[in-house]
Design an enzyme around this catalytic site. Structure first.
Site, PDB file in Angstrom:
ATOM      1  N   GLU A  19      10.369  -2.004   3.760  1.00 12.90           N
ATOM      2  CA  GLU A  19       9.551  -1.922   2.532  1.00 12.90           C
ATOM      3  C   GLU A  19      10.411  -1.467   1.365  1.00 12.90           C
ATOM      4  O   GLU A  19      10.321  -2.006   0.249  1.00 12.90           O
ATOM      5  CB  GLU A  19       8.392  -0.942   2.743  1.00 12.90           C
ATOM      6  N   GLY A  39       2.924   3.199   8.738  1.00 11.61           N
ATOM      7  CA  GLY A  39       2.985   2.093   9.699  1.00 11.61           C
ATOM      8  C   GLY A  39       4.392   1.883  10.247  1.00 11.61           C
ATOM      9  O   GLY A  39       4.627   0.959  11.033  1.00 11.61           O
ATOM     10  N   LYS A  77      -5.713   8.293  -1.516  1.00 11.47           N
ATOM     11  CA  LYS A  77      -4.245   8.396  -1.454  1.00 11.47           C
ATOM     12  C   LYS A  77      -3.649   9.146  -2.648  1.00 11.47           C
ATOM     13  O   LYS A  77      -2.464   9.482  -2.636  1.00 11.47           O
ATOM     14  CB  LYS A  77      -3.619   6.984  -1.394  1.00 11.47           C
ATOM     15  N   GLY A 122       0.821  -1.201   0.000  1.00 10.30           N
ATOM     16  CA  GLY A 122       0.000   0.000   0.000  1.00 10.30           C
ATOM     17  C   GLY A 122       0.858   1.255   0.000  1.00 10.30           C
ATOM     18  O   GLY A 122       2.078   1.191  -0.194  1.00 10.30           O
TER      19      GLY A 122
END
Ligand code: 5RP
Length: 223
Positions: free
Chosen positions: A107, A101, A125, A86
């Site tokens: 990531e 997060g 977003k 995401g």
């Protein structure tokens, strides 16, 4: 459709996109967050179509394992076809802000290894200019104040994310007030500050494809 239904729809779109290209030996990189969680739950339904996953956080590793999906350490993976994750913000060039997060560093590492980065996000977003969402910056704990001063010098208003430690044992500064017109340049500039592990701009390695959940259906954007 509410926001969760949009997240679920883009997660399914990512599954539909990768399934025809998966092989028994394929490794899938998996992101972190509520949208990624919908992807993980859907991935469980096709777990016999690929070999293993690589997780971008401890939380994601736990969720994958709870579905009986094998999780590998990235260091033993020479090739990864897909990374699915995401985002907190995306522009039309698929430059992203990530790290809401707090998993931005892992990531970014997993995204770097993957051949194709598939981003999944609901329409809230998508922005013209990145920066309304505060930019997360992971810092080595002893460098927190020094880096914060440097970020003020770059025009930002850093806030120490309270009661939060990353999976790597570091801290997060959330930087407000940035108008990010040059995402690649700012990504590089912040990463050059001593004590910064990385920042949540994904512009030097943007997403390759974005599935955007809208009330009119899932839209596909390519870089
Ligand atoms: C975590 C992330 C997430 O991808 C980002 O925060 C989006 O989360 P969500 O899907 O819950 O909106 O970068 O570090």
């Amino acid at each position: 459709m509410n926001q969760n239904e949009l997240k679920q729809a883009v997660a399914q779109a990512a599954i539909d996109h990768i399934v025809p290209q998966l092989k028994q030996e394929s490794i899938v990189g998996v992101g972190t967050g509520s949208t990624a969680n919908y992807f993980i739950d859907a991935l469980a339904g096709i777990k016999h179509s690929f070999d293993s996953a690589v997780a971008s956080s401890e939380a994601t590793a736990e969720r994958l394992k709870s579905h009986g999906i094998s999780v590998l350490e990235l260091n033993v993976v020479p090739h990864m076809s897909f990374y699915v994750d995401g985002a907190d913000e995306t522009n039309e060039n698929l430059h992203l802000i990530k790290g809401g997060g707090g998993a931005l560093t892992r990531e970014k590492i997993v995204a770097a290894v993957a051949e194709t980065f598939v981003c999944i996000a609901d329409e809230s977003k998508l922005v013209d200019v990145l920066g309304e969402f505060p930019l997360p910056v992971e810092v080595i704990p002893m460098a927190r104040s020094y880096v914060a001063r440097k970020l003020v010098g770059l025009g930002g208003e850093p806030e120490w994310r309270q009661d939060f430690v990353t999976d790597n044992g570091n801290l997060i500064l959330d930087v407000y007030g940035l108008d990010i017109v040059d995402p690649k340049g700012l990504e590089q500039q912040i990463n050059q500050l001593t004590g910064v592990v990385t920042n949540g701009l994904f512009a030097q390695r943007p997403a390759d494809i974005l599935f955007l959940g809208t009330t009119q259906g899932v839209k596909t954007l390519h870089r």
